[in-house]
Scaffold this active site. Structure first.
Site: not given
Ligand SMILES: Cc1ncc(COP(=O)(O)O)c(C=O)c1O
Lengths: 245, 382
Positions: B81, B103, B367
């Protein structure tokens, strides 16, 4: 479709579809704006969100909207704008939806999350079946865009402020500025909505040249408070909103 | 503006100028040398790029194939991220915005946003579904420590989609001073393109690294798909190559139970959160509630570029269940000493499914790391 008109927003199916018809009939409205409940109403504040969630969890279905419109049409000629998010229309099919809406007696469609850039097919289907369109404009909408919105709309629905639906204490300066600007650019009538809840708001906006004023969350609050007995309250409230004295 | 028929900009008129401003700023900035330099600096020195492409020899032996892991789990914050949040936060600064909203589901994107905001001196507010807020207390606390305000969202299903709804509502009021830092390749144009571009660094590095270690491209690349950003990031530089690309969605308790989040596998076309894509919805177009053991995959939609890659058959999409993901989570931990995020464990689980992968070279996008999931796994194993 509008001139000095009070446009009254009613959420469909709240608390049930029979009462929705009664509320629509009891409103002293130039135009009724019937809101289709959606699971994720991104342009609505808490009040209308609550009404939509409540309707959906009580089992409200899309086909009930057409039932409501048909019942209303049996007893009233008042103009009716159907307000929806786009996904329900897209999901059942634009043509199916519009054909049903026209035959039930809807006069115009307002789709909150469908800006005109994405609306070619939708507008074409509406034209083909004799349905009118209302598009939103905002205080920050550029002039070229406002011209297109004006061109495509039966009347232009001017959002009074930045943000979502919900009661606000006063009409923002932004609204008056936007109205003044839109009056110069647009040929169609102008309705102002979002946040309007008091008689002085309505009269102020009429004085400033609005052709229509939309009252929404304030009506929903009455239904929230008085439930199935809200008919008289809605009648009184909407009458008081436009009385000059 | 579109990926095939998918994507678009389905938003209330009030947000159009904000999206136009963002599009202008992005096209001005994306090839700007100073911006690239500054971003590269932070990606290297702050986030920890490049991440290794690790040959997982024990897992390879067990599965009978050569498995490489792209180690996004080693980044600052513990997930991919941060690639996107650093870049978008710089973009926000360039646009003169002073406030960031975002969010978050599991809290990973919220944490990465709070980090980038703290680093660059931006005010930060994170919307989080009230259910997730309860489930992910540690990440809520992390975000607060990082200086962010965290707002639990009580409406709807009280999860990720409701957090996005609330962020959009905030943005409709605040866009003059505020950038909406969206966390995946979803939302109205230009967000899906921006996030994909900023995550492509994963695939660009992977290509170089696999050529160095194998002297050829891999046979397959596997990534989990929530909104789809880590998958788009690793797939994108390989789209024109002869490499199988496989996106793995959250099958939850099984597609047939209806309790899952597999919008490409089991959804239908719809228009929501500003985009035309695949969604889980009922026959009236109401958006469905979803389920996954991995909070980061618990979303009823998917990025529009994935919808296009599915329809054009360039990428294969499938789903694995909570149970399969959990097994893969435990297996990687035991065999390699790496605890993967439950999201990433979905991609790992796929390897066991596909017999045709035996003897081949496969890359899994790892990830994120699994520390955040220990509480959930502890509950399930009880
Ligand atoms: C570790 C990790 N992987 C994957 C995802 C799913 O997002 P996306 O599909 O955008 O990569 C998340 C989201 O929170 C995540 O935290």
């Amino acid at each position: 479709m509008i001139s000095r008109s009070l446009i009254v927003f009613i959420p469909a199916g709240y608390p049930n579809k029979d009462k929705t018809v009664d509320f629509m009939l009891s409103a002293n409205a130039g135009v009724i704006e019937l809101g289709i409940p959606f699971s994720d109403p991104i342009a609505d504040g808490e009040t209308i969100q609550r009404a939509y969630f409540s309707a959906l969890s009580a089992g409200f279905k899309l086909k009930d909207v057409f039932w409501i419109v048909r019942k209303f049409r049996e007893q009233s000629d008042t103009k009716l704008v159907l307000m929806s998010y786009y996904n329900p229309i897209y999901k059942v099919g634009i043509e199916d939806f519009i054909v049903n809406a026209v035959s039930a007696g809807v006069d115009a469609m307002l789709v909150v999350d469908l800006p005109f850039d994405e609306a070619d097919e939708f507008v074409k289907v509406c034209r083909d079946f004799g349905m009118k369109n209302v598009f939103l404009a905002a205080p920050n909408t550029r002039e070229e865009r406002l011209r297109v919105i004006d061109e495509l709309s039966e009347f232009v629905y001017l959002v009074s402020t930045y943000g979502v639906t919900g009661i606000r204490n006063k009409v923002s300066d932004l609204a008056f500025k936007a109205l003044e600007r839109a009056k110069k650019i647009c040929k169609k009538p102008l309705a102002v909505g979002f946040g309007i809840s008091k008689r002085e708001h309505v009269l102020e906006l009429f004085r400033a040249g609005a052709d229509g004023v939309v009252v929404g969350s304030a009506i929903v609050k009455l239904i929230e408070q008085f439930g199935e007995k809200a008919d008289d309250r809605i009648e009184e409230f909407t009458r008081a909103l436009t009385s000059e004295t | 503006m579109r990926f095939g028929e998918f994507g678009g900009r389905y938003v209330p008129e009030i947000l159009i100028p904000a999206l136009e401003e963002l599009e202008r700023a992005y096209s001005e900035l994306k090839d700007d040398e100073d911006f690239r330099k500054e971003l590269d600096y932070y990606l290297k020195n702050y986030a920890g790029r490049p991440t290794p492409l690790y040959f997982a020899k024990n897992l390879s032996k067990e599965l009978g194939m050569k498995v490489y892991l792209k180690r996004e789990d080693l980044l600052h914050g513990g997930a991919h991220k941060i690639n996107n949040t650093l870049a978008q936060a710089l973009l926000a600064k360039f646009m003169g915005k002073e406030r960031i909203i975002a969010e978050t589901g599991a809290g990973q994107h919220g944490v990465a946003t709070a980090m980038a905001s703290a680093l660059l001196g931006l005010k930060c507010r994170i919307y989080m579904g009230a259910l997730d807020y309860e489930r992910q207390k540690m990440n809520v606390f992390r975000m607060k420590i990082l200086g962010a305000e965290v707002v639990p969202v009580e409406s709807g299903s009280r999860t990720l989609k409701d957090a996005i709804n609330e962020a959009l509502r905030d943005w409709a009021e605040s866009f003059e001073t505020t950038h909406y830092l969206i966390g995946s390749v979803v939302g109205p144009h230009p967000f899906p393109t921006i996030v994909r571009d900023f995550q492509s660094v994963i695939g660009i590095e992977t290509k170089k690294q696999i050529l160095e270690s194998e002297g050829r491209l891999p046979d397959a690349i596997v990534a989990c798909v929530g909104g789809g950003s880590n998958a788009m990031g690793i797939f994108y530089p390989f789209l024109k190559d002869r490499v199988r690309l496989i996106g793995v969605e959250a099958g939850g308790e099984g597609i047939e139970t209806g309790r899952h989040s597999a919008s490409l596998t089991a959804g239908s076309k719809g228009i929501f959160h500003g985009m035309l894509s695949y969604f889980l919805q009922d026959e009236d177009g109401m958006i469905a509630d979803t389920h996954s053991i991995a909070a980061g995959l618990d979303y009823p939609g998917v990025g529009p570029e994935h919808a296009h890659l599915k329809d054009s058959k360039r990428v294969e999409y499938t789903a694995v269940t909570d149970k399969e993901a959990l097994n893969a989570f435990l297996k990687l931990s035991k065999l390699e000493g790496i605890i993967p995020a439950l999201e990433s464990a979905h991609a790992l689980a796929y390897l066991e499914r596909d017999e045709t992968l035996k003897g081949s070279v496969a890359i899994v996008n790892l990830s994120g790391r699994g520390d955040k999931d220990l509480g959930i796994v502890m509950e399930v194993l009880k």
